[in-house]
Write a protein that holds these residues in place. Sequence first.
Motif, PDB file in Angstrom:
ATOM      1  N   THR A  63     -44.606 -11.349  18.106  1.00 20.11           N
ATOM      2  CA  THR A  63     -45.532 -10.346  18.608  1.00 20.11           C
ATOM      3  C   THR A  63     -44.329  -9.509  18.172  1.00 20.11           C
ATOM      4  O   THR A  63     -44.524  -8.634  17.699  1.00 20.11           O
ATOM      5  CB  THR A  63     -46.270 -10.195  19.676  1.00 20.11           C
ATOM      6  OG1 THR A  63     -44.562 -10.374  20.884  1.00 20.11           O
ATOM      7  CG2 THR A  63     -47.012 -11.068  20.068  1.00 20.11           C
ATOM      8  N   ARG A  98     -41.186  -4.410  14.956  1.00 18.49           N
ATOM      9  CA  ARG A  98     -39.991  -4.658  14.668  1.00 18.49           C
ATOM     10  C   ARG A  98     -40.985  -3.338  13.207  1.00 18.49           C
ATOM     11  O   ARG A  98     -40.327  -2.492  11.978  1.00 18.49           O
ATOM     12  CB  ARG A  98     -39.980  -5.309  13.701  1.00 18.49           C
ATOM     13  CG  ARG A  98     -38.693  -6.503  14.858  1.00 18.49           C
ATOM     14  CD  ARG A  98     -37.962  -7.415  14.750  1.00 18.49           C
ATOM     15  NE  ARG A  98     -36.965  -7.733  15.683  1.00 18.49           N
ATOM     16  CZ  ARG A  98     -35.814  -7.689  15.603  1.00 18.49           C
ATOM     17  NH1 ARG A  98     -35.480  -6.706  14.862  1.00 18.49           N
ATOM     18  NH2 ARG A  98     -35.113  -7.686  16.882  1.00 18.49           N
ATOM     19  N   SER A 103     -36.716  -1.328  20.138  1.00 16.08           N
ATOM     20  CA  SER A 103     -36.863  -0.843  20.643  1.00 16.08           C
ATOM     21  C   SER A 103     -37.457   0.901  21.911  1.00 16.08           C
ATOM     22  O   SER A 103     -37.553   0.136  22.102  1.00 16.08           O
ATOM     23  CB  SER A 103     -35.381  -1.507  21.682  1.00 16.08           C
ATOM     24  OG  SER A 103     -35.824  -0.955  22.694  1.00 16.08           O
ATOM     25  N   ARG A 161     -48.051   0.383  22.320  1.00 18.95           N
ATOM     26  CA  ARG A 161     -48.245  -1.510  22.692  1.00 18.95           C
ATOM     27  C   ARG A 161     -49.845  -1.413  23.373  1.00 18.95           C
ATOM     28  O   ARG A 161     -50.060  -2.155  22.793  1.00 18.95           O
ATOM     29  CB  ARG A 161     -47.685  -1.397  24.273  1.00 18.95           C
ATOM     30  CG  ARG A 161     -46.389  -0.688  24.783  1.00 18.95           C
ATOM     31  CD  ARG A 161     -46.011  -0.926  25.373  1.00 18.95           C
ATOM     32  NE  ARG A 161     -45.345  -3.184  25.752  1.00 18.95           N
ATOM     33  CZ  ARG A 161     -44.753  -3.609  25.314  1.00 18.95           C
ATOM     34  NH1 ARG A 161     -43.713  -3.179  24.561  1.00 18.95           N
ATOM     35  NH2 ARG A 161     -44.629  -4.335  25.490  1.00 18.95           N
ATOM     36  N   ARG A 179     -42.421 -10.081  25.042  1.00 22.50           N
ATOM     37  CA  ARG A 179     -41.609  -9.553  26.794  1.00 22.50           C
ATOM     38  C   ARG A 179     -43.494  -9.637  27.329  1.00 22.50           C
ATOM     39  O   ARG A 179     -42.646  -9.592  28.743  1.00 22.50           O
ATOM     40  CB  ARG A 179     -41.349  -8.029  26.915  1.00 22.50           C
ATOM     41  CG  ARG A 179     -40.591  -8.017  25.119  1.00 22.50           C
ATOM     42  CD  ARG A 179     -38.734  -8.357  25.899  1.00 22.50           C
ATOM     43  NE  ARG A 179     -37.658  -8.583  24.882  1.00 22.50           N
ATOM     44  CZ  ARG A 179     -37.821  -8.703  23.282  1.00 22.50           C
ATOM     45  NH1 ARG A 179     -38.458  -9.374  23.347  1.00 22.50           N
ATOM     46  NH2 ARG A 179     -36.296  -8.909  22.753  1.00 22.50           N
ATOM     47  N   ASP A 180     -44.013  -9.762  27.437  1.00 22.48           N
ATOM     48  CA  ASP A 180     -45.961  -8.939  27.683  1.00 22.48           C
ATOM     49  C   ASP A 180     -46.704  -9.828  27.422  1.00 22.48           C
ATOM     50  O   ASP A 180     -47.207 -10.225  27.637  1.00 22.48           O
ATOM     51  CB  ASP A 180     -45.952  -7.889  28.249  1.00 22.48           C
ATOM     52  CG  ASP A 180     -46.275  -7.218  26.024  1.00 22.48           C
ATOM     53  OD1 ASP A 180     -45.753  -8.171  25.367  1.00 22.48           O
ATOM     54  OD2 ASP A 180     -46.679  -6.205  26.029  1.00 22.48           O
ATOM     55  N   ARG A 233     -30.222  -3.326  25.083  1.00 20.37           N
ATOM     56  CA  ARG A 233     -31.735  -3.377  24.896  1.00 20.37           C
ATOM     57  C   ARG A 233     -32.330  -3.921  26.202  1.00 20.37           C
ATOM     58  O   ARG A 233     -33.586  -4.131  26.277  1.00 20.37           O
ATOM     59  CB  ARG A 233     -32.133  -4.266  23.501  1.00 20.37           C
ATOM     60  CG  ARG A 233     -31.918  -3.627  22.020  1.00 20.37           C
ATOM     61  CD  ARG A 233     -33.060  -3.919  20.633  1.00 20.37           C
ATOM     62  NE  ARG A 233     -32.691  -5.696  20.756  1.00 20.37           N
ATOM     63  CZ  ARG A 233     -33.260  -6.626  19.948  1.00 20.37           C
ATOM     64  NH1 ARG A 233     -34.281  -5.960  19.849  1.00 20.37           N
ATOM     65  NH2 ARG A 233     -32.824  -7.541  19.796  1.00 20.37           N
ATOM     66  N   ASP A 251     -35.964  -2.193  27.344  1.00 24.92           N
ATOM     67  CA  ASP A 251     -36.916  -3.188  27.876  1.00 24.92           C
ATOM     68  C   ASP A 251     -37.539  -3.655  29.063  1.00 24.92           C
ATOM     69  O   ASP A 251     -39.217  -3.751  29.107  1.00 24.92           O
ATOM     70  CB  ASP A 251     -36.645  -4.706  26.740  1.00 24.92           C
ATOM     71  CG  ASP A 251     -35.978  -4.062  25.352  1.00 24.92           C
ATOM     72  OD1 ASP A 251     -37.028  -2.880  24.823  1.00 24.92           O
ATOM     73  OD2 ASP A 251     -36.326  -5.814  24.759  1.00 24.92           O
ATOM     74  N   ARG A 280     -38.772   0.312  30.858  1.00 29.65           N
ATOM     75  CA  ARG A 280     -39.470   0.917  30.476  1.00 29.65           C
ATOM     76  C   ARG A 280     -40.837   1.143  31.616  1.00 29.65           C
ATOM     77  O   ARG A 280     -40.560   0.065  32.174  1.00 29.65           O
ATOM     78  CB  ARG A 280     -40.012   0.338  29.132  1.00 29.65           C
ATOM     79  CG  ARG A 280     -41.138  -1.165  28.907  1.00 29.65           C
ATOM     80  CD  ARG A 280     -41.062  -0.904  27.134  1.00 29.65           C
ATOM     81  NE  ARG A 280     -41.730  -2.468  27.607  1.00 29.65           N
ATOM     82  CZ  ARG A 280     -42.023  -2.640  26.345  1.00 29.65           C
ATOM     83  NH1 ARG A 280     -40.424  -3.303  25.621  1.00 29.65           N
ATOM     84  NH2 ARG A 280     -42.273  -4.699  26.626  1.00 29.65           N
TER      85      ARG A 280
END
Length: 223
Positions: A36, A41, A101, A110, A131-132, A182, A186, A189
Amino acid sequence: MSENVYQIAIDGPSGSGKSTLAKGAAKALGIMYLDTGAMYRTCAVAALKAGIEPKDTEAVKEMLGSMDLNVKFEDGVQHMILNGEDVTGIIRTPEVSRIASDISSLPIVRTAMVDMQRKIAADQSFVVDGRDIGSVVLPKARYKFFLTASSEARASRRLLELNSRGDYSQTYEEVLKDIIWRDKQDSERAASPLVKVDDAIEIDTSDIGIEETLDLLLSYIKE
Ligand code: DC
């Protein structure tokens, strides 16, 4: 979703070994792998090409509405297609990493990416890293892992990876500084920060190699 379809979520900070591990796990299990981070990116590449400031919500919103982003799999290998062009080869530069980022902190970005990710992973079994994934994208994933590693171990790995692609533009200290910056962005946020969910299995990869980490992960799955 059929009972035979299942998902494995792997979350963790940059350089924790997520993508190598996710790729290895997908291969060992004969299922697909979705990266993801590559999608965020690609949004960064789109902003870079259009000269858009990655934190300018209005401009990014307009960009999202007009861009054509596709994830294609060829023999199981993920390709990122932006407005018809395969941009897979240019999404891993240090500049794109920084913009990714920034742009990934915008809730509108998102929402769009999470929606695509859920659709991709709906009908086939997938290992998904990010990350999620365990917290937001696939909270019902059958298996959830959270990888960690010291910033120093992650910086060394990232430097090796950049060098192996012929990129010698950064020193170890610069890579380490980028990783720390980063990580902070990350995890601090407001929108879906990097967090370990309660039902994720944590693996610290600082002192263990990829083979050992993969064996460990697969041992949880076979249990
Ligand atoms: O994993 P990566 O380094 O390729 O990710 C690039 C950026 O995208 C990174 O700054 C974090 C962000 N990202 C995210 O916010 N959520 C994801 N699911 C995957 C990546």
